[in-house]
Design a protein around this motif. Structure first.
Motif, PDB file in Angstrom:
ATOM      1  N   UNK A  82       0.836  -1.203   0.000  1.00  0.00           N
ATOM      2  CA  UNK A  82       0.000   0.000   0.000  1.00  0.00           C
ATOM      3  C   UNK A  82       0.869   1.250   0.000  1.00  0.00           C
ATOM      4  N   UNK A  83       1.903   1.261   0.828  1.00  0.00           N
ATOM      5  CA  UNK A  83       2.807   2.412   0.880  1.00  0.00           C
ATOM      6  C   UNK A  83       3.545   2.591  -0.439  1.00  0.00           C
ATOM      7  N   UNK A  84       3.924   1.484  -1.067  1.00  0.00           N
ATOM      8  CA  UNK A  84       4.617   1.561  -2.352  1.00  0.00           C
ATOM      9  C   UNK A  84       3.718   2.158  -3.436  1.00  0.00           C
ATOM     10  N   UNK A  85       2.454   1.756  -3.447  1.00  0.00           N
ATOM     11  CA  UNK A  85       1.518   2.263  -4.452  1.00  0.00           C
ATOM     12  C   UNK A  85       1.252   3.750  -4.268  1.00  0.00           C
ATOM     13  N   UNK A  86       1.358   4.234  -3.046  1.00  0.00           N
ATOM     14  CA  UNK A  86       1.111   5.651  -2.773  1.00  0.00           C
ATOM     15  C   UNK A  86       2.365   6.507  -2.928  1.00  0.00           C
ATOM     16  N   UNK A 115       5.623   8.427  -4.404  1.00  0.00           N
ATOM     17  CA  UNK A 115       5.963   9.156  -5.624  1.00  0.00           C
ATOM     18  C   UNK A 115       7.384   8.836  -6.090  1.00  0.00           C
ATOM     19  N   UNK A 116       8.088   8.060  -5.292  1.00  0.00           N
ATOM     20  CA  UNK A 116       9.463   7.684  -5.644  1.00  0.00           C
ATOM     21  C   UNK A 116       9.445   6.664  -6.775  1.00  0.00           C
ATOM     22  N   UNK A 117      10.142   6.928  -7.887  1.00  0.00           N
ATOM     23  CA  UNK A 117      10.130   5.981  -9.009  1.00  0.00           C
ATOM     24  C   UNK A 117      10.628   4.589  -8.638  1.00  0.00           C
ATOM     25  N   UNK A 118      11.482   4.494  -7.621  1.00  0.00           N
ATOM     26  CA  UNK A 118      11.992   3.182  -7.212  1.00  0.00           C
ATOM     27  C   UNK A 118      10.863   2.282  -6.707  1.00  0.00           C
ATOM     28  N   UNK A 119       9.792   2.891  -6.201  1.00  0.00           N
ATOM     29  CA  UNK A 119       8.661   2.109  -5.695  1.00  0.00           C
ATOM     30  C   UNK A 119       8.037   1.278  -6.814  1.00  0.00           C
ATOM     31  N   UNK A 120       8.083   1.771  -8.054  1.00  0.00           N
ATOM     32  CA  UNK A 120       7.518   1.033  -9.189  1.00  0.00           C
ATOM     33  C   UNK A 120       8.356  -0.205  -9.491  1.00  0.00           C
ATOM     34  N   UNK A 121       9.656  -0.091  -9.322  1.00  0.00           N
ATOM     35  CA  UNK A 121      10.533  -1.239  -9.543  1.00  0.00           C
ATOM     36  C   UNK A 121      10.268  -2.316  -8.491  1.00  0.00           C
ATOM     37  N   UNK A 122      10.053  -1.885  -7.253  1.00  0.00           N
ATOM     38  CA  UNK A 122       9.769  -2.830  -6.175  1.00  0.00           C
ATOM     39  C   UNK A 122       8.430  -3.520  -6.420  1.00  0.00           C
ATOM     40  N   UNK A 123       7.434  -2.760  -6.850  1.00  0.00           N
ATOM     41  CA  UNK A 123       6.122  -3.337  -7.138  1.00  0.00           C
ATOM     42  C   UNK A 123       6.202  -4.342  -8.278  1.00  0.00           C
ATOM     43  N   UNK A 124       7.057  -4.077  -9.252  1.00  0.00           N
ATOM     44  CA  UNK A 124       7.221  -5.017 -10.366  1.00  0.00           C
ATOM     45  C   UNK A 124       7.680  -6.375  -9.849  1.00  0.00           C
ATOM     46  N   UNK A 171       3.161   0.573 -15.883  1.00  0.00           N
ATOM     47  CA  UNK A 171       3.652   1.413 -16.979  1.00  0.00           C
ATOM     48  C   UNK A 171       2.835   2.693 -17.096  1.00  0.00           C
ATOM     49  N   UNK A 172       1.545   2.585 -16.849  1.00  0.00           N
ATOM     50  CA  UNK A 172       0.692   3.778 -16.874  1.00  0.00           C
ATOM     51  C   UNK A 172       1.136   4.763 -15.787  1.00  0.00           C
ATOM     52  N   UNK A 173       1.418   4.241 -14.597  1.00  0.00           N
ATOM     53  CA  UNK A 173       1.841   5.101 -13.491  1.00  0.00           C
ATOM     54  C   UNK A 173       3.219   5.713 -13.748  1.00  0.00           C
ATOM     55  N   UNK A 174       4.097   4.957 -14.401  1.00  0.00           N
ATOM     56  CA  UNK A 174       5.426   5.486 -14.726  1.00  0.00           C
ATOM     57  C   UNK A 174       5.310   6.643 -15.707  1.00  0.00           C
ATOM     58  N   UNK A 175       4.479   6.471 -16.737  1.00  0.00           N
ATOM     59  CA  UNK A 175       4.310   7.518 -17.745  1.00  0.00           C
ATOM     60  C   UNK A 175       3.693   8.767 -17.137  1.00  0.00           C
ATOM     61  N   UNK A 176       2.737   8.565 -16.229  1.00  0.00           N
ATOM     62  CA  UNK A 176       2.049   9.699 -15.623  1.00  0.00           C
ATOM     63  C   UNK A 176       2.807  10.267 -14.428  1.00  0.00           C
ATOM     64  N   UNK A 177       3.899   9.612 -14.044  1.00  0.00           N
ATOM     65  CA  UNK A 177       4.646  10.045 -12.873  1.00  0.00           C
ATOM     66  C   UNK A 177       5.138  11.478 -12.983  1.00  0.00           C
ATOM     67  N   UNK A 178       4.809  12.283 -12.004  1.00  0.00           N
ATOM     68  CA  UNK A 178       5.206  13.693 -12.014  1.00  0.00           C
ATOM     69  C   UNK A 178       6.699  13.848 -11.770  1.00  0.00           C
ATOM     70  N   UNK A 179       7.383  14.490 -12.701  1.00  0.00           N
ATOM     71  CA  UNK A 179       8.786  14.790 -12.490  1.00  0.00           C
ATOM     72  C   UNK A 179       9.744  13.663 -12.811  1.00  0.00           C
ATOM     73  N   UNK A 180       9.258  12.539 -13.333  1.00  0.00           N
ATOM     74  CA  UNK A 180      10.158  11.451 -13.679  1.00  0.00           C
ATOM     75  C   UNK A 180      11.006  11.849 -14.889  1.00  0.00           C
ATOM     76  N   UNK A 181      12.293  11.689 -14.772  1.00  0.00           N
ATOM     77  CA  UNK A 181      13.171  12.010 -15.899  1.00  0.00           C
ATOM     78  C   UNK A 181      13.039  10.949 -16.985  1.00  0.00           C
ATOM     79  N   UNK A 182      13.502  11.284 -18.204  1.00  0.00           N
ATOM     80  CA  UNK A 182      13.448  10.308 -19.292  1.00  0.00           C
ATOM     81  C   UNK A 182      14.302   9.093 -18.960  1.00  0.00           C
ATOM     82  N   UNK A 183      15.418   9.329 -18.304  1.00  0.00           N
ATOM     83  CA  UNK A 183      16.299   8.213 -17.932  1.00  0.00           C
ATOM     84  C   UNK A 183      15.585   7.285 -16.951  1.00  0.00           C
TER      85      UNK A 183
END
Length: 230
Positions: free
Chosen positions: A58-62, A64-73, A95-107
């Motif tokens: 639950x904390x990972x889904x909430x 904003x840290x991009x690393x949380x998406x890697x952990x969820x994967x 992938x939808x959340x990564x694309x919509x992620x605020x402030x995520x760099x292209x890298x």
């Protein structure tokens, strides 16, 4: 990990922070040390350990840290080992959340897509369906990603952006032919042609093709391309 550590340390002479990301579901498997011993020479290499199974979903889904998406994967990978359709849904969600992620760099986006692709692999039919679904999402939420270098993209991202590029170029050519011819016959048509050329270049179309479509001199199109990069 030790080999990577000493090679990086030797080449760059920098302090190295090491962490093992453990994606398995076995909570008792917790390695955090490598030992070497040979004829009186002994080495103990300890490193940090991050266990996906320990994390709060639950904390990972909430987060904003991009690393949380890697952990969820990793968590979703273990949960869907025998359920490809459910895995496809989780993959789309991430992938939808990564694309919509605020402030995520292209890298960050590219790295996350690689990691998600690697952990959440799908059969070809489901992967194709996912790619098809991703096309309008990228067009709406992350059109700037079209300009990424294809060599730096994960399989899913590269496939989806290739489709977006193809559709954009097809539409651009048709629009360019109609607008270029019509505006070319009017006073001030050159300004419109330049505007169309700029849009086509932004879609990644080659200057020589843009010149043919807009009926502008190729030298003028290349000059427009160089000016847009500055």
């Amino acid at each position: 990990m030790f080999k990577y550590f000493y090679r990086i340390y030797d080449k760059f002479d920098r302090k190295v922070f090491a962490i093992a990301l453990l994606t398995d579901a076995n909570k008792s498997f917790r390695p955090n040390v490598y030992e070497y011993s040979y004829f009186g020479t002994k080495l103990i290499y300890e490193y940090n350990m991050y266990k996906l199974a320990d994390q709060n979903e639950v904390e990972l889904e909430q987060s904003k840290n991009p690393f949380s998406k890697a952990v969820l994967a990793g968590i979703y990978m273990n949960r869907t080992k025998n359920d490809d359709k459910r895995r496809a849904l989780f993959k789309m969600k991430l992938m939808r959340e990564v694309i919509k992620g605020n402030g995520y760099s292209r890298a960050s986006v590219s790295a996350l897509f690689y990691f998600i692709d690697y952990l959440l692999q799908l059969p070809k039919d489901l992967e194709k369906e996912l790619n098809h679904t991703m096309v309008p999402l990228i067009q709406e939420e992350a059109s700037h990603m079209i300009h990424h270098n294809l060599e730096d993209q994960s399989p899913t991202l590269a496939e989806v952006l290739a489709v977006v590029r193809s559709e954009g170029e097809k539409e651009g050519k048709e629009e360019g032919k109609k607008e270029g011819k019509r505006e070319g016959e009017k006073e001030g048509g050159i300004i419109k042609a330049l505007s169309i050329a700029a849009n086509l270049l932004a879609l990644g179309m080659e200057p020589d093709i843009v010149a043919k479509v807009t009926q502008l001199p190729e030298e003028k199109v290349r000059e427009l391309q160089n000016n847009s990069k500055e």
